[in-house]
Design a protein around this motif. Structure first.
Motif, short mmCIF file in Angstrom:
data_model
loop_
_atom_site.label_atom_id
_atom_site.label_comp_id
_atom_site.label_asym_id
_atom_site.label_seq_id
_atom_site.Cartn_x
_atom_site.Cartn_y
_atom_site.Cartn_z
N HIS A 8 0.98 -0.99 0.18
CA HIS A 8 -0.25 0.11 -0.20
C HIS A 8 1.00 1.30 -0.39
N ILE A 11 2.24 1.59 -3.54
CA ILE A 11 1.42 1.71 -3.96
C ILE A 11 1.11 3.81 -3.77
N PHE A 12 1.49 3.87 -3.20
CA PHE A 12 1.03 5.35 -3.01
C PHE A 12 2.06 6.16 -3.07
N ILE A 14 4.45 5.69 -5.91
CA ILE A 14 4.29 5.82 -6.88
C ILE A 14 3.44 6.53 -7.33
N VAL A 15 2.04 6.68 -6.92
CA VAL A 15 1.11 7.93 -6.98
C VAL A 15 1.48 9.27 -7.32
N VAL A 16 2.02 9.33 -5.85
CA VAL A 16 2.69 10.36 -5.77
C VAL A 16 3.78 10.92 -6.72
N LEU A 18 4.25 10.50 -9.80
CA LEU A 18 3.31 10.19 -11.08
C LEU A 18 2.70 11.22 -10.94
N LEU A 19 2.08 11.94 -10.06
CA LEU A 19 1.40 13.20 -10.26
C LEU A 19 2.09 14.24 -9.76
#
Length: 72
Positions: A8, A11-12, A14-16, A18-19
């Motif tokens: 978790h 994944i968090f 990686i999302v941050v 990418l954003l």
């Protein structure tokens, strides 16, 4: 960890990334670090400020004198 696994968190992260992008995150980290450093420096300077120490000593003398007058 109360329902959060390492996956978790990864994944968090990686999302941050990418954003916001790595350069923007680096700049944010540098800005926050500089703000914390300046805050710590100002706190240390306030503790060593001679005018502040003089004011505290004067206030303490006034309290001592008023207590002495009340006791008389």
């Amino acid at each position: 960890m109360a329902g959060l696994s390492i996956w978790h968190v990864l994944i968090f992260a990686i999302v941050v990334i990418l954003l916001f992008g790595t350069s923007k995150l680096k700049n944010i980290g540098k800005d926050v670090g500089g703000a914390v450093k300046d805050f710590k420096k100002s706190v240390r300077e306030d503790d060593q400020d001679p005018k502040l120490l003089e004011h505290e000593n004067t206030a303490q003398e006034v309290r001592t004198e008023s207590k002495a007058q009340q006791n008389s």
